[in-house]
Motif scaffolding. Structure first.
Motif, PDB file in Angstrom:
ATOM      1  N   GLY A   1       0.818  -1.306   0.019  1.00  0.00           N
ATOM      2  CA  GLY A   1       0.035   0.127  -0.033  1.00  0.00           C
ATOM      3  C   GLY A   1       0.975   1.434   0.041  1.00  0.00           C
ATOM      4  N   TYR A   2       2.268   1.095   0.325  1.00  0.00           N
ATOM      5  CA  TYR A   2       2.760   2.362   0.108  1.00  0.00           C
ATOM      6  C   TYR A   2       3.913   2.539  -1.138  1.00  0.00           C
ATOM      7  CZ  TYR A   2       2.176   2.810   5.032  1.00  0.00           C
ATOM      8  OH  TYR A   2       1.557   2.936   6.198  1.00  0.00           O
ATOM      9  N   SER A   3       3.669   1.428  -2.132  1.00  0.00           N
ATOM     10  CA  SER A   3       4.550   1.309  -3.120  1.00  0.00           C
ATOM     11  C   SER A   3       3.945   2.331  -4.165  1.00  0.00           C
ATOM     12  CB  SER A   3       4.373  -0.072  -3.666  1.00  0.00           C
ATOM     13  OG  SER A   3       4.846  -0.241  -5.134  1.00  0.00           O
ATOM     14  N   MET A   4       4.984   2.984  -4.975  1.00  0.00           N
ATOM     15  CA  MET A   4       4.676   3.745  -6.128  1.00  0.00           C
ATOM     16  C   MET A   4       4.845   3.113  -7.582  1.00  0.00           C
ATOM     17  SD  MET A   4       3.876   6.837  -5.469  1.00  0.00           S
ATOM     18  CE  MET A   4       3.855   7.485  -7.167  1.00  0.00           C
ATOM     19  N   GLY A   5       4.846   1.596  -7.315  1.00  0.00           N
ATOM     20  CA  GLY A   5       4.848   0.721  -8.345  1.00  0.00           C
ATOM     21  C   GLY A   5       6.092   0.243  -9.005  1.00  0.00           C
ATOM     22  N   TYR A   6       7.390   1.028  -8.656  1.00  0.00           N
ATOM     23  CA  TYR A   6       8.577   0.725  -9.214  1.00  0.00           C
ATOM     24  C   TYR A   6       9.353  -0.487  -8.638  1.00  0.00           C
ATOM     25  CZ  TYR A   6       7.703   4.979 -11.684  1.00  0.00           C
ATOM     26  OH  TYR A   6       6.947   5.794 -12.449  1.00  0.00           O
ATOM     27  N   ASP A   7       8.615  -1.263  -7.893  1.00  0.00           N
ATOM     28  CA  ASP A   7       9.176  -2.513  -7.256  1.00  0.00           C
ATOM     29  C   ASP A   7       8.251  -3.647  -7.556  1.00  0.00           C
ATOM     30  OD1 ASP A   7       7.008  -1.314  -5.738  1.00  0.00           O
ATOM     31  OD2 ASP A   7       7.900  -1.985  -3.821  1.00  0.00           O
ATOM     32  N   PRO A   8       7.836  -3.951  -8.868  1.00  0.00           N
ATOM     33  CA  PRO A   8       6.765  -4.764  -9.258  1.00  0.00           C
ATOM     34  C   PRO A   8       6.841  -6.246  -8.779  1.00  0.00           C
ATOM     35  CG  PRO A   8       8.270  -4.467 -10.982  1.00  0.00           C
ATOM     36  CD  PRO A   8       8.786  -3.275 -10.059  1.00  0.00           C
ATOM     37  N   MET A   9       6.009  -6.926  -8.088  1.00  0.00           N
ATOM     38  CA  MET A   9       5.974  -8.058  -7.550  1.00  0.00           C
ATOM     39  C   MET A   9       4.736  -8.919  -8.432  1.00  0.00           C
ATOM     40  SD  MET A   9       4.067 -10.243  -5.485  1.00  0.00           S
ATOM     41  CE  MET A   9       4.274 -11.574  -4.788  1.00  0.00           C
ATOM     42  N   ASP A  10       3.490  -8.316  -8.499  1.00  0.00           N
ATOM     43  CA  ASP A  10       2.420  -9.180  -9.473  1.00  0.00           C
ATOM     44  C   ASP A  10       1.876  -8.079 -10.371  1.00  0.00           C
ATOM     45  OD1 ASP A  10       0.407 -10.686 -10.268  1.00  0.00           O
ATOM     46  OD2 ASP A  10      -0.185 -11.230  -8.478  1.00  0.00           O
ATOM     47  N   TYR A  11       2.346  -8.517 -11.588  1.00  0.00           N
ATOM     48  CA  TYR A  11       2.101  -7.642 -12.805  1.00  0.00           C
ATOM     49  C   TYR A  11       0.595  -7.579 -13.107  1.00  0.00           C
ATOM     50  CZ  TYR A  11       6.892  -6.816 -14.165  1.00  0.00           C
ATOM     51  OH  TYR A  11       8.361  -6.426 -13.945  1.00  0.00           O
ATOM     52  N   PHE A  12       0.028  -8.621 -12.542  1.00  0.00           N
ATOM     53  CA  PHE A  12      -1.366  -8.728 -12.769  1.00  0.00           C
ATOM     54  C   PHE A  12      -2.394  -8.327 -11.578  1.00  0.00           C
ATOM     55  CE2 PHE A  12       0.721 -11.447 -15.677  1.00  0.00           C
ATOM     56  CZ  PHE A  12       0.190 -11.305 -16.835  1.00  0.00           C
ATOM     57  N   ASP A  13      -2.130  -7.782 -10.688  1.00  0.00           N
ATOM     58  CA  ASP A  13      -2.523  -7.346  -9.678  1.00  0.00           C
ATOM     59  C   ASP A  13      -2.982  -5.841  -9.359  1.00  0.00           C
ATOM     60  OD1 ASP A  13      -3.730  -6.795  -7.069  1.00  0.00           O
ATOM     61  OD2 ASP A  13      -2.183  -7.918  -5.603  1.00  0.00           O
ATOM     62  N   PHE A  14      -3.918  -5.349  -9.711  1.00  0.00           N
ATOM     63  CA  PHE A  14      -4.192  -3.968  -9.707  1.00  0.00           C
ATOM     64  C   PHE A  14      -5.072  -3.600  -8.724  1.00  0.00           C
ATOM     65  CE2 PHE A  14      -3.729  -5.627 -14.465  1.00  0.00           C
ATOM     66  CZ  PHE A  14      -2.829  -4.792 -14.832  1.00  0.00           C
ATOM     67  N   GLY A  15      -4.747  -4.099  -7.726  1.00  0.00           N
ATOM     68  CA  GLY A  15      -5.569  -3.727  -6.360  1.00  0.00           C
ATOM     69  C   GLY A  15      -6.933  -4.784  -6.140  1.00  0.00           C
ATOM     70  N   GLU A  16      -6.437  -5.932  -6.488  1.00  0.00           N
ATOM     71  CA  GLU A  16      -7.437  -6.925  -6.546  1.00  0.00           C
ATOM     72  C   GLU A  16      -7.396  -8.131  -5.592  1.00  0.00           C
ATOM     73  OE1 GLU A  16      -7.532  -8.607 -10.525  1.00  0.00           O
ATOM     74  OE2 GLU A  16      -9.485  -9.731 -10.168  1.00  0.00           O
ATOM     75  N   TYR A  17      -6.050  -8.642  -5.197  1.00  0.00           N
ATOM     76  CA  TYR A  17      -5.854  -9.733  -4.408  1.00  0.00           C
ATOM     77  C   TYR A  17      -5.020  -9.141  -3.054  1.00  0.00           C
ATOM     78  CZ  TYR A  17      -6.136 -12.088  -8.905  1.00  0.00           C
ATOM     79  OH  TYR A  17      -6.753 -12.364 -10.166  1.00  0.00           O
ATOM     80  N   ASP A  18      -5.232 -10.010  -2.031  1.00  0.00           N
ATOM     81  CA  ASP A  18      -4.775  -9.625  -0.701  1.00  0.00           C
ATOM     82  C   ASP A  18      -3.123 -10.098  -0.699  1.00  0.00           C
ATOM     83  OD1 ASP A  18      -4.161  -8.921   1.736  1.00  0.00           O
ATOM     84  OD2 ASP A  18      -5.818 -10.310   2.722  1.00  0.00           O
ATOM     85  N   GLN A  19      -2.368  -9.496  -0.849  1.00  0.00           N
ATOM     86  CA  GLN A  19      -1.038  -9.706  -0.968  1.00  0.00           C
ATOM     87  C   GLN A  19      -0.331  -8.602  -0.508  1.00  0.00           C
ATOM     88  OE1 GLN A  19       0.599 -11.586  -4.433  1.00  0.00           O
ATOM     89  NE2 GLN A  19      -0.663  -9.989  -5.674  1.00  0.00           N
ATOM     90  N   MET A  20       1.347  -8.645  -0.220  1.00  0.00           N
ATOM     91  CA  MET A  20       2.102  -7.559   0.293  1.00  0.00           C
ATOM     92  C   MET A  20       1.472  -6.785   1.374  1.00  0.00           C
ATOM     93  SD  MET A  20       3.973  -8.820  -1.693  1.00  0.00           S
ATOM     94  CE  MET A  20       5.614  -8.323  -1.251  1.00  0.00           C
ATOM     95  N   GLY A  21       0.371  -7.345   1.935  1.00  0.00           N
ATOM     96  CA  GLY A  21      -0.255  -6.744   3.331  1.00  0.00           C
ATOM     97  C   GLY A  21      -1.564  -5.806   2.832  1.00  0.00           C
ATOM     98  N   THR A  22      -2.063  -5.788   1.929  1.00  0.00           N
ATOM     99  CA  THR A  22      -2.974  -5.012   0.982  1.00  0.00           C
ATOM    100  C   THR A  22      -3.507  -5.397  -0.093  1.00  0.00           C
ATOM    101  OG1 THR A  22      -3.588  -2.624   0.266  1.00  0.00           O
ATOM    102  CG2 THR A  22      -1.421  -3.587  -0.316  1.00  0.00           C
ATOM    103  N   VAL A  23      -4.871  -5.086  -0.169  1.00  0.00           N
ATOM    104  CA  VAL A  23      -5.678  -5.556  -1.424  1.00  0.00           C
ATOM    105  C   VAL A  23      -5.533  -4.335  -2.612  1.00  0.00           C
ATOM    106  CG1 VAL A  23      -7.881  -6.023  -2.390  1.00  0.00           C
ATOM    107  CG2 VAL A  23      -7.466  -6.843  -0.209  1.00  0.00           C
ATOM    108  N   LYS A  24      -5.860  -3.186  -1.988  1.00  0.00           N
ATOM    109  CA  LYS A  24      -5.827  -1.979  -3.121  1.00  0.00           C
ATOM    110  C   LYS A  24      -4.251  -1.805  -3.172  1.00  0.00           C
ATOM    111  CE  LYS A  24     -10.054   0.957  -2.746  1.00  0.00           C
ATOM    112  NZ  LYS A  24     -10.494   2.098  -2.359  1.00  0.00           N
ATOM    113  N   THR A  25      -3.938  -1.082  -4.237  1.00  0.00           N
ATOM    114  CA  THR A  25      -2.636  -0.753  -4.451  1.00  0.00           C
ATOM    115  C   THR A  25      -2.425   0.666  -3.592  1.00  0.00           C
ATOM    116  OG1 THR A  25      -3.020   0.690  -6.366  1.00  0.00           O
ATOM    117  CG2 THR A  25      -2.258  -1.775  -6.739  1.00  0.00           C
TER     118      THR A  25
END
Ligand code: ZN
Length: 464
Positions: free
Chosen positions: A89-113
């Motif tokens: 939830g703090y990422s500005m997106g330049y540390d990509p983990m899941d290219y297909f999670d646009f705020g849909e899956y609960d991972q990296m501590g958050t659902v929303k980006t």
């Protein structure tokens, strides 16, 4: 009845004018409304700054700005990397983990980006399309972050190279990164040493652009992105960008962070797409902050070689940072001079969100954008330059007479007699900074005054 009163006063004024019998004097009417001459090409908006706030609400925030941006001539909107990064939830997106999670899956501590939910992103894209604005995705292909630890035989230790994204797409392990069975590294730069993706690996190629469910095709066909801003391309081979573009096409612009025009040109030649004009950026930074305006005429820039391949800019999410103080155009008034330059010169200009929305003069920028879209046509000629002052001309084309721009970097008003292309003509300063009208002589000369730390943009007062 106010209307009647106005008419009768006008009638009296006309009568008085007839009675005096003097030569007809040209009235100081409003200048031509440039809106009548707008060309289709506009400007790009970089729709974010570093660490945008409030978190989880950015897509909705900029969604409310689209009407205004459309009205000033924004035709492309560049979004930050839109998928889930390691910082959740703090990422500005330049540390990509899941290219297909646009705020849909609960991972990296958050659902929303940091920017919101997938539904909010889709709504933003759809609204932009409704306004005729293309949406440009920020594509990070060089490196990944947020993997789990696994034993990596190529490094003989545990590395964070095991990726099992919740979307179920693009699983990765140590073979997808450098070093691997193919080679030790690709380009000279190893930005993220242990998670530097190997684009020769068939799994990486398949998931980035080759298969029907690749990132490139999913972003284009399912998410409806129209184009791409390629992050940190120095970290890999130009062929990676070329393959992506061959697969999906669309608008493309490279982040080649380098002030060398020949180097920028080589990337454009190898990929066929545009590049941010970092050479021009450094010229402006050194001319204005370093107070030597001669640089603008003397040094090369991508737009001088490939005007149609240069995306010019003044500020971005990197150059705004305090850490980049030596690498940015410092004060607001200096940045305004730089915008006056890029919006009158060749190249496709990119406007930085914070400059337009919060820092600089909105009416000033809007006037410059209107000038860009109407008067800024034809070849560029430098008319004059010294350490404090720069003047140039656009030659115009079949629809507009072009312009003369002056940039005064001194802290006092400067007057320079310039030879404009217009002889015995009435010219007007469309910048809004002087609101002056001048008449040129038979040689096209005019003594043009430019206020301290300011600019003027002249053209024929009436030209159609
Ligand atoms: Zn490789």
């Amino acid at each position: 009845m106010p209307m009647k009163k106005k008419i009768s006063i006008l009638f009296l004024v006309l009568l008085a004018a007839c009675k005096s019998g003097s030569e007809p004097v040209e009235t100081i009417a409003q200048p031509e409304d440039l809106t009548a001459y707008l060309r289709p090409e506009g400007v790009m908006m970089q729709g974010f700054y570093w660490d945008v706030e409030p978190r989880h609400a950015w897509w909705n925030t900029i969604s409310t700005r689209l009407d205004d941006w459309k009205s000033i001539g924004v035709d492309r909107l560049w979004l930050p990397p839109a998928s889930k990064g390691m910082s959740g939830g703090y990422s500005m997106g330049y540390d990509p983990m899941d290219y297909f999670d646009f705020g849909e899956y609960d991972q990296m501590g958050t659902v929303k980006t940091r920017f919101g939910s997938r539904a909010e992103l889709e709504s933003l894209i759809s609204k932009a399309h409704g306004q005729g604005i293309q949406v440009i995705a920020d594509i990070v292909l060089n490196h990944n972050s947020g993997g789990q630890l696994e034993y990596n035989p190529y490094r003989n230790k545990d590395t964070y190279t095991l990726f099992r994204p919740a979307s179920g797409r693009f699983n990765r392990s140590y073979e997808d990164f450098h070093p691997n069975h193919i080679h030790d590294h690709d380009a000279e730069a190893l930005f993220f040493e242990e998670q530097d993706l190997c684009h020769e690996n068939p799994n990486v190629r398949k998931w980035f652009w080759e298969s029907d469910s690749s990132v490139a095709r999913y972003y284009k066909n399912t998410m409806k992105f129209d184009g791409w801003r390629f992050d940190y391309v120095k970290g890999f081979d130009p062929g990676v960008v070329k393959s992506w573009m061959d697969a999906v096409g669309g608008f493309g612009v490279l982040e080649v962070w380098d002030g060398n025009t020949d180097y920028l040109k080589s990337w454009v030649d190898k990929t066929g797409i545009r590049a941010f004009d970092f050479a021009n950026f450094y010229n402006l930074e050194q001319a204005i902050d370093g107070n030597n305006m001669k640089i603008l005429g003397e040094r090369n820039a991508l737009w001088k070689v490939y005007p149609d391949k240069a995306v010019t800019f003044v500020n971005n999410h990197d150059t705004e940072k305090d850490a980049n103080q030596g690498n940015r155009i410092g004060s607001a008034e200096n940045r305004m001079l730089a915008y006056a330059y890029i919006l009158t010169h060749p190249g496709y200009p990119c406007l930085f969100y914070s400059d337009y929305e919060t820092i600089l003069s909105k009416p000033g920028l809007e006037k410059l954008i209107r000038i860009h879209r109407s008067l800024a046509a034809g070849d560029l000629t430098v008319l004059y330059s010294d350490t404090d002052f720069y003047a140039a001309q656009r030659g115009g084309d079949s629809t507009t007479p072009g312009l003369v721009v002056t940039l005064n970097n001194a802290s006092r008003n400067m007057q320079r007699t310039l030879v404009t292309p217009w002889k015995n003509a009435v010219i007007y300063d469309y910048s809004g900074n002087t609101d002056m009208t001048l008449t040129t002589d038979a040689g096209g000369r005019a003594a043009i005054s430019t206020p301290a730390k300011s600019y003027t943009v002249w053209s024929l007062k009436k030209f159609k």
